[in-house]
Design a protein around this motif. Structure first.
Motif, mmCIF file in Angstrom:
data_model
loop_
_atom_site.group_PDB
_atom_site.id
_atom_site.type_symbol
_atom_site.label_atom_id
_atom_site.label_comp_id
_atom_site.label_asym_id
_atom_site.label_seq_id
_atom_site.Cartn_x
_atom_site.Cartn_y
_atom_site.Cartn_z
ATOM 1 N N GLN A 24 97.910 -36.623 45.519
ATOM 2 C CA GLN A 24 96.883 -35.683 45.960
ATOM 3 C C GLN A 24 97.483 -34.296 46.066
ATOM 4 O OE1 GLN A 24 96.852 -38.067 49.670
ATOM 5 N NE2 GLN A 24 96.577 -36.100 50.720
ATOM 6 N N VAL A 25 96.636 -33.288 46.035
ATOM 7 C CA VAL A 25 97.069 -31.907 46.188
ATOM 8 C C VAL A 25 97.430 -31.646 47.644
ATOM 9 C CG1 VAL A 25 96.342 -29.492 46.010
ATOM 10 C CG2 VAL A 25 95.638 -31.142 44.266
ATOM 11 N N GLY A 26 98.500 -30.886 47.861
ATOM 12 C CA GLY A 26 98.887 -30.528 49.215
ATOM 13 C C GLY A 26 100.389 -30.482 49.380
ATOM 14 N N ALA A 27 100.821 -30.015 50.559
ATOM 15 C CA ALA A 27 102.249 -29.957 50.870
ATOM 16 C C ALA A 27 102.813 -31.377 50.964
ATOM 17 C CB ALA A 27 102.462 -29.215 52.184
ATOM 18 N N PHE A 28 104.093 -31.508 50.649
ATOM 19 C CA PHE A 28 104.718 -32.829 50.666
ATOM 20 C C PHE A 28 104.520 -33.547 52.000
ATOM 21 C CE2 PHE A 28 107.585 -30.894 47.334
ATOM 22 C CZ PHE A 28 107.100 -31.660 46.288
ATOM 23 N N ILE A 95 116.787 -38.823 43.759
ATOM 24 C CA ILE A 95 115.330 -38.893 43.898
ATOM 25 C C ILE A 95 114.757 -37.481 43.796
ATOM 26 C CG2 ILE A 95 113.415 -39.552 45.415
ATOM 27 C CD1 ILE A 95 115.345 -41.503 46.786
ATOM 28 N N GLN A 96 113.579 -37.377 43.207
ATOM 29 C CA GLN A 96 112.871 -36.101 43.104
ATOM 30 C C GLN A 96 111.428 -36.280 43.555
ATOM 31 O OE1 GLN A 96 112.985 -34.335 39.179
ATOM 32 N NE2 GLN A 96 111.131 -33.158 39.528
ATOM 33 N N LEU A 97 110.931 -35.322 44.326
ATOM 34 C CA LEU A 97 109.519 -35.271 44.690
ATOM 35 C C LEU A 97 108.839 -34.180 43.875
ATOM 36 C CD1 LEU A 97 109.577 -35.440 48.616
ATOM 37 C CD2 LEU A 97 109.378 -37.328 46.998
ATOM 38 N N LYS A 98 107.625 -34.461 43.390
ATOM 39 C CA LYS A 98 106.868 -33.455 42.645
ATOM 40 C C LYS A 98 105.441 -33.398 43.182
ATOM 41 C CE LYS A 98 105.818 -33.957 38.193
ATOM 42 N NZ LYS A 98 105.967 -33.889 36.714
ATOM 43 N N ALA A 99 105.006 -32.188 43.516
ATOM 44 C CA ALA A 99 103.655 -32.002 44.033
ATOM 45 C C ALA A 99 102.639 -32.115 42.904
ATOM 46 C CB ALA A 99 103.530 -30.642 44.719
ATOM 47 N N ARG A 100 101.399 -32.362 43.269
ATOM 48 C CA ARG A 100 100.313 -32.372 42.295
ATOM 49 C C ARG A 100 99.999 -30.934 41.888
ATOM 50 N NH1 ARG A 100 98.101 -36.140 39.072
ATOM 51 N NH2 ARG A 100 98.089 -37.604 40.809
ATOM 52 N N ALA A 101 100.082 -30.650 40.599
ATOM 53 C CA ALA A 101 99.857 -29.295 40.111
ATOM 54 C C ALA A 101 98.373 -28.942 40.160
ATOM 55 C CB ALA A 101 100.373 -29.162 38.683
ATOM 56 N N PRO A 107 104.349 -27.169 39.328
ATOM 57 C CA PRO A 107 104.298 -27.888 40.603
ATOM 58 C C PRO A 107 105.541 -27.656 41.454
ATOM 59 C CG PRO A 107 104.906 -29.376 38.846
ATOM 60 C CD PRO A 107 104.570 -28.070 38.180
ATOM 61 N N ALA A 108 105.369 -27.746 42.763
ATOM 62 C CA ALA A 108 106.514 -27.662 43.672
ATOM 63 C C ALA A 108 107.399 -28.888 43.483
ATOM 64 C CB ALA A 108 106.027 -27.581 45.119
ATOM 65 N N ILE A 109 108.712 -28.681 43.630
ATOM 66 C CA ILE A 109 109.696 -29.742 43.411
ATOM 67 C C ILE A 109 110.677 -29.774 44.579
ATOM 68 C CG2 ILE A 109 111.569 -30.545 41.927
ATOM 69 C CD1 ILE A 109 108.956 -30.780 40.502
ATOM 70 N N GLU A 110 111.061 -30.974 44.993
ATOM 71 C CA GLU A 110 112.172 -31.148 45.943
ATOM 72 C C GLU A 110 113.119 -32.194 45.373
ATOM 73 O OE1 GLU A 110 111.106 -32.011 49.955
ATOM 74 O OE2 GLU A 110 110.142 -30.059 50.297
ATOM 75 N N TYR A 111 114.426 -31.913 45.485
ATOM 76 C CA TYR A 111 115.435 -32.827 44.965
ATOM 77 C C TYR A 111 116.254 -33.448 46.090
ATOM 78 C CZ TYR A 111 114.765 -30.649 40.353
ATOM 79 O OH TYR A 111 114.246 -30.187 39.177
ATOM 80 N N TYR A 112 116.655 -34.694 45.883
ATOM 81 C CA TYR A 112 117.601 -35.378 46.761
ATOM 82 C C TYR A 112 118.665 -35.975 45.832
ATOM 83 C CZ TYR A 112 113.833 -34.774 50.066
ATOM 84 O OH TYR A 112 112.846 -34.214 50.860
ATOM 85 N N ARG A 113 119.598 -35.094 45.407
ATOM 86 C CA ARG A 113 120.538 -35.506 44.369
ATOM 87 C C ARG A 113 121.993 -35.174 44.694
ATOM 88 N NH1 ARG A 113 118.398 -31.938 39.432
ATOM 89 N NH2 ARG A 113 119.452 -33.575 38.243
ATOM 90 N N VAL A 259 97.794 -29.771 32.406
ATOM 91 C CA VAL A 259 97.797 -30.665 33.567
ATOM 92 C C VAL A 259 99.112 -30.597 34.324
ATOM 93 C CG1 VAL A 259 97.614 -33.083 34.309
ATOM 94 C CG2 VAL A 259 96.124 -32.206 32.484
ATOM 95 N N ASP A 260 100.232 -30.564 33.596
ATOM 96 C CA ASP A 260 101.551 -30.614 34.228
ATOM 97 C C ASP A 260 102.543 -29.961 33.273
ATOM 98 O OD1 ASP A 260 103.972 -31.232 35.417
ATOM 99 O OD2 ASP A 260 103.489 -33.322 35.805
ATOM 100 N N THR A 261 103.093 -28.809 33.659
ATOM 101 C CA THR A 261 103.973 -28.057 32.762
ATOM 102 C C THR A 261 105.385 -28.625 32.672
ATOM 103 O OG1 THR A 261 104.582 -26.557 34.575
ATOM 104 C CG2 THR A 261 102.716 -25.917 33.178
ATOM 105 N N VAL A 262 105.772 -29.455 33.647
ATOM 106 C CA VAL A 262 107.129 -30.001 33.636
ATOM 107 C C VAL A 262 107.305 -30.901 32.421
ATOM 108 C CG1 VAL A 262 108.811 -31.401 34.874
ATOM 109 C CG2 VAL A 262 107.289 -29.878 36.142
ATOM 110 N N GLY A 263 108.371 -30.699 31.692
ATOM 111 C CA GLY A 263 108.660 -31.506 30.512
ATOM 112 C C GLY A 263 108.248 -30.851 29.206
ATOM 113 N N ALA A 264 107.598 -29.675 29.286
ATOM 114 C CA ALA A 264 107.181 -29.001 28.052
ATOM 115 C C ALA A 264 108.379 -28.639 27.183
ATOM 116 C CB ALA A 264 106.367 -27.754 28.382
ATOM 117 N N GLY A 265 109.427 -28.093 27.806
ATOM 118 C CA GLY A 265 110.619 -27.722 27.051
ATOM 119 C C GLY A 265 111.332 -28.913 26.455
#
Length: 319
Positions: A24-28, A95-101, A107-113, A259-265
């Motif tokens: 869903q759309v919204g803050a993590f 682990i990575q979190l990705k918000a709904r664009a 989309p907002a991203i948070e990493y745990y790496r 829909v989701d720009t991540v992965g275009a490159g």
């Protein structure tokens, strides 16, 4: 014992993460449900190439945990060879979190790496027989940013393949949060890029790495350092390419909805690399890159939209 080396079209290495995409759309902190997927620039490219029928192998380390097993299983299901992925009993899978664009925005991203299993990759993990059996190496600027040992692996891999006359592609994939400073990032990644044959920066990445603002000047920066082909990705405007044989701009492929720009490159890299390895002229390979990048941004997920060979051919016939 490891299986004997297999003949590969493309080999790559790097970190894949368990991706949790908000439903869903919204803050993590306000999202209650997430869908588990896969993230990682190198595995995105590996999967995309495998879907087109190329033989691809991937080197990495994952934790001895459920996320690590999920990643290996998922990548192998796509036809990518994972026989050189090491299961690390000491360190965890990232682990990575990705918000709904929304409305095509990034989309907002948070990493745990930090301190992940893959951050402990090193030249000791490099199998010369395995990589030596590949025609091509694809590398990014993410893996070397993880640690000193992954940086050493990056240089070792590029030097090894270059010494054997293999072709090498390098996508900067800038992740500034992984570097101590922008200056260090530029210096380190430009040193790696100079060892590649094909360099694929986005326009904003090229500005950061070279200090130039025009695609032609960004390309010249790398050509002057021995690179044979530079392709500067221009987003919806397409891509600019330049080599000793010439230059040009290939228009982007219009899409109904982003829909989701991540992965275009990564999708672009799949198209360009596959095209060049198949002997397509540069302009046609860039055109394929634009098309697959357009596939990637029309669905949720980093690699879910990457086409099969039949889907790519159907889209090309529809032009």
């Amino acid at each position: 014992m490891r299986p004997s080396a297999v003949q590969l079209d493309v080999a790559t290495y790097g970190e894949s993460l368990a991706l949790l995409v908000a439903d869903q759309v919204g803050a993590f902190e306000d999202v209650e449900k997430y869908t588990r997927r896969l993230a990682g620039a190198e595995t995105n490219v590996a999967i995309g190439l495998a879907r087109l029928g190329l033989k691809v192998g991937w080197l990495s380390r994952v934790g001895d945990d459920s996320f690590g097993r999920f990643i290996c299983k998922r990548v192998a299901q796509e036809g990518v060879d994972v026989s050189r992925v090491v299961t690390d009993a000491q360190y965890r899978t990232a682990i990575q979190l990705k918000a709904r664009a929304v409305d095509g925005a990034d989309p907002a991203i948070e990493y745990y790496r930090k301190g992940s299993a893959a951050s402990h990759l090193s030249p000791a993990d490099f199998d010369p027989d395995y990589f030596g059996a590949a025609r091509h190496l694809h590398a990014t600027g993410i893996a070397p940013a993880l640690s000193a040992s992954t940086m050493a692996l990056a240089h070792h891999a590029l030097d090894f393949m270059r010494a054997r006359g293999k072709s090498i592609s390098f996508d900067p994939n800038l992740r500034p949060m992984l570097w101590p400073s922008q200056q260090v990032m530029a210096q380190q990644l430009n040193a790696l890029a100079a060892k590649a044959d094909w360099v694929l920066p986005g326009l904003s990445e090229g500005k950061i790495l070279t200090g130039y603002t025009e695609p032609a000047d960004i390309a010249a920066f790398y050509l002057d350092r021995g690179v044979s082909l530079v392709v500067v990705k221009l987003g919806e405007q397409g891509a600019y390419y330049r080599s000793a044989q010439g230059e040009g701009v290939v228009p982007g492929v219009p899409v109904r909805q982003v829909v989701d720009t991540v992965g275009a490159g990564d999708g672009f890299a799949v198209g360009l690399i596959s095209g060049l390895l198949e002997g397509l002229p540069i302009e046609q390979a860039v055109r394929r890159g634009n098309r697959i990048g357009a596939f990637a941004i029309q669905v949720v997920g980093d690699m879910e939209g990457l086409p099969t060979r039949s889907e790519l051919e159907a889209a090309s016939r529809a032009d």
